[in-house]
Design a protein around this motif. Structure first.
Motif, mmCIF file in Angstrom:
data_model
loop_
_atom_site.group_PDB
_atom_site.id
_atom_site.type_symbol
_atom_site.label_atom_id
_atom_site.label_comp_id
_atom_site.label_asym_id
_atom_site.label_seq_id
_atom_site.Cartn_x
_atom_site.Cartn_y
_atom_site.Cartn_z
ATOM 1 N N TYR A 58 0.808 -1.224 0.000
ATOM 2 C CA TYR A 58 0.000 0.000 0.000
ATOM 3 C C TYR A 58 0.839 1.271 0.000
ATOM 4 O O TYR A 58 0.304 2.371 -0.005
ATOM 5 C CB TYR A 58 -0.915 0.008 1.228
ATOM 6 C CG TYR A 58 -1.870 -1.156 1.245
ATOM 7 C CD1 TYR A 58 -3.037 -1.138 0.484
ATOM 8 C CD2 TYR A 58 -1.589 -2.293 2.001
ATOM 9 C CE1 TYR A 58 -3.908 -2.209 0.486
ATOM 10 C CE2 TYR A 58 -2.457 -3.371 2.009
ATOM 11 C CZ TYR A 58 -3.608 -3.330 1.248
ATOM 12 O OH TYR A 58 -4.472 -4.403 1.251
ATOM 13 N N ALA A 59 2.163 1.133 0.091
ATOM 14 C CA ALA A 59 3.018 2.327 0.145
ATOM 15 C C ALA A 59 4.276 2.045 -0.654
ATOM 16 O O ALA A 59 4.374 1.028 -1.331
ATOM 17 C CB ALA A 59 3.351 2.644 1.603
ATOM 18 N N GLY A 60 5.227 2.959 -0.539
ATOM 19 C CA GLY A 60 6.469 2.764 -1.289
ATOM 20 C C GLY A 60 7.427 1.802 -0.619
ATOM 21 O O GLY A 60 8.557 1.636 -1.073
ATOM 22 N N GLY A 61 7.016 1.184 0.480
ATOM 23 C CA GLY A 61 7.879 0.223 1.167
ATOM 24 C C GLY A 61 8.745 0.852 2.236
ATOM 25 O O GLY A 61 9.528 0.162 2.875
ATOM 26 N N VAL A 62 8.623 2.174 2.459
ATOM 27 C CA VAL A 62 9.456 2.832 3.474
ATOM 28 C C VAL A 62 8.787 2.710 4.842
ATOM 29 O O VAL A 62 7.628 3.079 5.020
ATOM 30 C CB VAL A 62 9.679 4.318 3.131
ATOM 31 C CG1 VAL A 62 10.414 5.021 4.271
ATOM 32 C CG2 VAL A 62 10.466 4.446 1.846
ATOM 33 N N ILE A 63 9.547 2.182 5.790
ATOM 34 C CA ILE A 63 9.079 2.047 7.174
ATOM 35 C C ILE A 63 10.017 2.875 8.040
ATOM 36 O O ILE A 63 11.217 2.938 7.767
ATOM 37 C CB ILE A 63 9.115 0.563 7.597
ATOM 38 C CG1 ILE A 63 8.234 -0.270 6.655
ATOM 39 C CG2 ILE A 63 8.665 0.387 9.040
ATOM 40 C CD1 ILE A 63 8.502 -1.769 6.736
ATOM 41 N N GLU A 64 9.474 3.507 9.069
ATOM 42 C CA GLU A 64 10.328 4.275 9.979
ATOM 43 C C GLU A 64 10.203 3.739 11.395
ATOM 44 O O GLU A 64 9.104 3.390 11.843
ATOM 45 C CB GLU A 64 9.943 5.759 9.951
ATOM 46 C CG GLU A 64 10.320 6.412 8.627
ATOM 47 C CD GLU A 64 9.981 7.880 8.564
ATOM 48 O OE1 GLU A 64 10.721 8.619 7.901
ATOM 49 O OE2 GLU A 64 8.967 8.292 9.159
ATOM 50 N N ALA A 65 11.337 3.679 12.082
ATOM 51 C CA ALA A 65 11.348 3.378 13.516
ATOM 52 C C ALA A 65 11.404 4.733 14.214
ATOM 53 O O ALA A 65 12.292 5.541 13.937
ATOM 54 C CB ALA A 65 12.569 2.536 13.863
ATOM 55 N N THR A 66 10.457 4.996 15.106
ATOM 56 C CA THR A 66 10.388 6.331 15.708
ATOM 57 C C THR A 66 11.142 6.363 17.039
ATOM 58 O O THR A 66 11.464 5.331 17.613
ATOM 59 C CB THR A 66 8.923 6.752 15.962
ATOM 60 O OG1 THR A 66 8.443 6.052 17.120
ATOM 61 C CG2 THR A 66 8.038 6.442 14.772
ATOM 62 N N ASN A 67 11.362 7.584 17.534
ATOM 63 C CA ASN A 67 12.089 7.690 18.803
ATOM 64 C C ASN A 67 11.196 7.401 20.003
ATOM 65 O O ASN A 67 11.636 7.517 21.145
ATOM 66 C CB ASN A 67 12.801 9.050 18.926
ATOM 67 C CG ASN A 67 11.850 10.215 18.788
ATOM 68 O OD1 ASN A 67 10.667 10.093 19.114
ATOM 69 N ND2 ASN A 67 12.351 11.343 18.306
ATOM 70 N N ARG A 68 9.954 7.019 19.760
ATOM 71 C CA ARG A 68 9.109 6.512 20.844
ATOM 72 C C ARG A 68 8.912 4.998 20.696
ATOM 73 O O ARG A 68 7.949 4.433 21.210
ATOM 74 C CB ARG A 68 7.755 7.208 20.840
ATOM 75 C CG ARG A 68 7.817 8.618 21.384
ATOM 76 C CD ARG A 68 6.423 9.170 21.494
ATOM 77 N NE ARG A 68 6.412 10.491 22.078
ATOM 78 C CZ ARG A 68 5.312 11.160 22.326
ATOM 79 N NH1 ARG A 68 4.139 10.627 22.026
ATOM 80 N NH2 ARG A 68 5.363 12.350 22.860
ATOM 81 N N ALA A 69 9.819 4.380 19.953
ATOM 82 C CA ALA A 69 9.799 2.918 19.795
ATOM 83 C C ALA A 69 8.523 2.417 19.118
ATOM 84 O O ALA A 69 7.986 1.372 19.475
ATOM 85 C CB ALA A 69 10.007 2.230 21.145
ATOM 86 N N ASN A 70 8.054 3.186 18.151
ATOM 87 C CA ASN A 70 6.932 2.749 17.324
ATOM 88 C C ASN A 70 7.417 2.568 15.886
ATOM 89 O O ASN A 70 8.560 2.893 15.559
ATOM 90 C CB ASN A 70 5.811 3.800 17.354
ATOM 91 C CG ASN A 70 5.189 3.919 18.737
ATOM 92 O OD1 ASN A 70 4.941 2.903 19.394
ATOM 93 N ND2 ASN A 70 4.942 5.139 19.182
ATOM 94 N N LEU A 71 6.528 2.053 15.045
ATOM 95 C CA LEU A 71 6.830 1.968 13.609
ATOM 96 C C LEU A 71 5.846 2.830 12.852
ATOM 97 O O LEU A 71 4.691 3.005 13.284
ATOM 98 C CB LEU A 71 6.690 0.520 13.128
ATOM 99 C CG LEU A 71 7.792 -0.462 13.545
ATOM 100 C CD1 LEU A 71 7.446 -1.872 13.100
ATOM 101 C CD2 LEU A 71 9.160 -0.041 12.970
#
Ligand code: SF4
Length: 443
Positions: A58-71
């Motif tokens: 559903y997206a370009g395949g980019v995932i981010e790990a956030t500084n609150r330990a979420n995705l």
């Protein structure tokens, strides 16, 4: 099981907010953003696969790990209702939809596994998350309102500002939780302590008192408490809730592990924790699927996202640690803290954010190639500082495309610290930072 019914909406109603959530896809320059809030940063290998598949489908395949330990999944271009359904089916959503925004409880990624911990805070975290999700009155909290539960672990991020923080102390052989408001346990004195068994009731009492007093413009405790306001707030709380047993306490949190990337001993003998970084907080679907596969094959089938925007694989047999690191490196994870990218953080920048004055991600890559010595630098596209919930040792604040002001952290100054240079390129910044490191080494 999740077939849409024409008689009811496909997904639950979403409350208005500018922050992304699982059910609220917020638009950015590079497409929609879906934030998946993980309990204590934890997800199973199957859930990691579900996130990776959703990012690819559903997206370009980019995932981010956030500084609150979420995705979070970025660049969502397709119809996202089916994506959210898939993530909910994987158990990545709240039991109560209205409670998604307020599930902001940060733990050490090593909670329950860390040799140094004084208290396993996971049961308390589960209790708090259930209250936040299920108590409608708490859904009035801002999506940014955040709580930290520290268990005394060596692997802990103690510099992030939280509205409420708790950290264990032993008093006369019993477990107590020291606490503070609108600050962090790494720098601030405790405002009081309660017996550990009262910690859940304390947090709820704080939240209720905040909600009762805050105006619609006051979203965080720091908006309500200034100067002696915090001690007055706690004195009032103590008077209203004598059953909490609030008392004063001497509190000094021991220093934590300086470099999280690497292999750390686990509390359970014969096992270790392998911590890796995601370069500039980003990973792709294959990176996440590969880590999930490793967790299944040589771990306990779970992964933990860290507040350093990376990954922790628990329950790795000590003998397997080196080969797990090699596998993670082959997938694109950072496993060596000496890699310059391991110490850099950068916000989305102008490639995905309308407020960005520079392409911070691309400039961070340039800076990594320029630096001769690893340096902890935060590149921010504007003063909002989305990528760092703490003040980094060095901050490059964008002032134009490819140009930055350089600040060095200074506890006596507000904001990013002391201004060192203005309107410089990242190459010039790299030279200044290298020179500074050289002169510090020669002191
Ligand atoms: S710090 Fe500014 S430029 Fe960077 S992501 Fe946040 S709002 Fe956008």
């Amino acid at each position: 099981m999740h077939a849409p019914s024409p008689a009811r909406p496909l997904l639950p109603a979403v409350r208005p907010s500018a922050c992304p959530g699982l059910l609220r896809i917020v638009q950015a320059l590079d497409g929609g953003i879906c934030r998946i809030k993980l309990p204590g940063g934890l997800l199973t290998a199957d859930q990691a696969d579900a996130v990776a598949l959703a990012a690819r489908a559903y997206a370009g395949g980019v995932i981010e790990a956030t500084n609150r330990a979420n995705l979070q999944i970025r660049g969502i271009v397709a119809e996202h209702g089916a994506m959210v359904e898939a993530l909910l089916a994987a158990g990545l959503g709240p039991r109560q939809a209205a409670g998604d925004d307020v599930r902001n409880v940060l733990l050490s990624p090593a909670a329950g596994l860390d040799r140094q911990q004084l208290l396993d805070v996971r049961p308390l975290a589960a209790q708090l998350l259930a209250s936040l999700e299920q108590e409608p009155r708490l859904h009035a909290l801002s999506a940014k309102f955040a709580i930290q539960l520290d268990g005394g672990e060596a692997l802990a991020m103690l510099e992030h500002h939280h509205d409420v923080w708790l950290s264990p102390v032993m008093i006369a052989g019993a477990s107590w939780m020291a606490f503070g408001l609108a600050g962090c346990s790494g720098h601030d004195p405790a405002l009081g302590a309660v017996p550990a068994i009262n910690a859940h009731a304390l947090v709820l009492a704080v939240l209720d008192a905040f909600l009762a007093r805050a105006t619609p413009e006051q979203h965080r405790l720091r908006d309500l408490l200034t100067g002696p306001g915090a001690t007055g707030f706690v004195a009032d709380l103590s008077a209203r809730h004598p059953d909490l047993g609030i008392r004063t306490v001497a509190f000094d949190r021991a220093p934590t592990t300086a470099t999280p990337i690497g292999v750390h001993a686990q509390r359970q003998p014969g096992h270790c924790l392998v911590v890796a970084g995601a370069a500039l907080g980003r990973l792709d679907a294959e990176q996440l699927r590969g880590a999930a596969d490793l967790a299944r094959r040589v771990g306990d089938g779970t992964l933990r996202i860290t507040p350093w925007q990376g990954l922790l694989l628990p329950a790795i047999a000590s003998a397997d640690a080196a080969s797990v690191q090699r596998s993670l490196a082959a997938l694109g994870w950072l496993v060596d803290p000496a890699q310059p990218l391991a110490a850099l953080i950068a916000c989305t920048g102008s490639s995905g954010c309308a407020r960005g004055l520079a392409d911070t991600k691309a400039d961070a890559q340039l800076l990594a190639a320029t630096l001769h010595n690893p340096a902890a630098v935060h590149l921010s596209g504007c003063a909002r500082s989305c990528a760092a919930a703490h003040v980094a040792p060095a901050t490059l604040l964008a002032v134009g495309n490819g140009y930055y002001d350089l600040y060095l952290r200074d506890a006596t100054r507000p904001g990013f610290g002391a201004l060192q240079a203005t309107h410089i390129t990242v190459q010039e910044a790299g030279a200044l930072l290298d020179a500074r490191l050289r002169s510090n080494t020669h002191d």
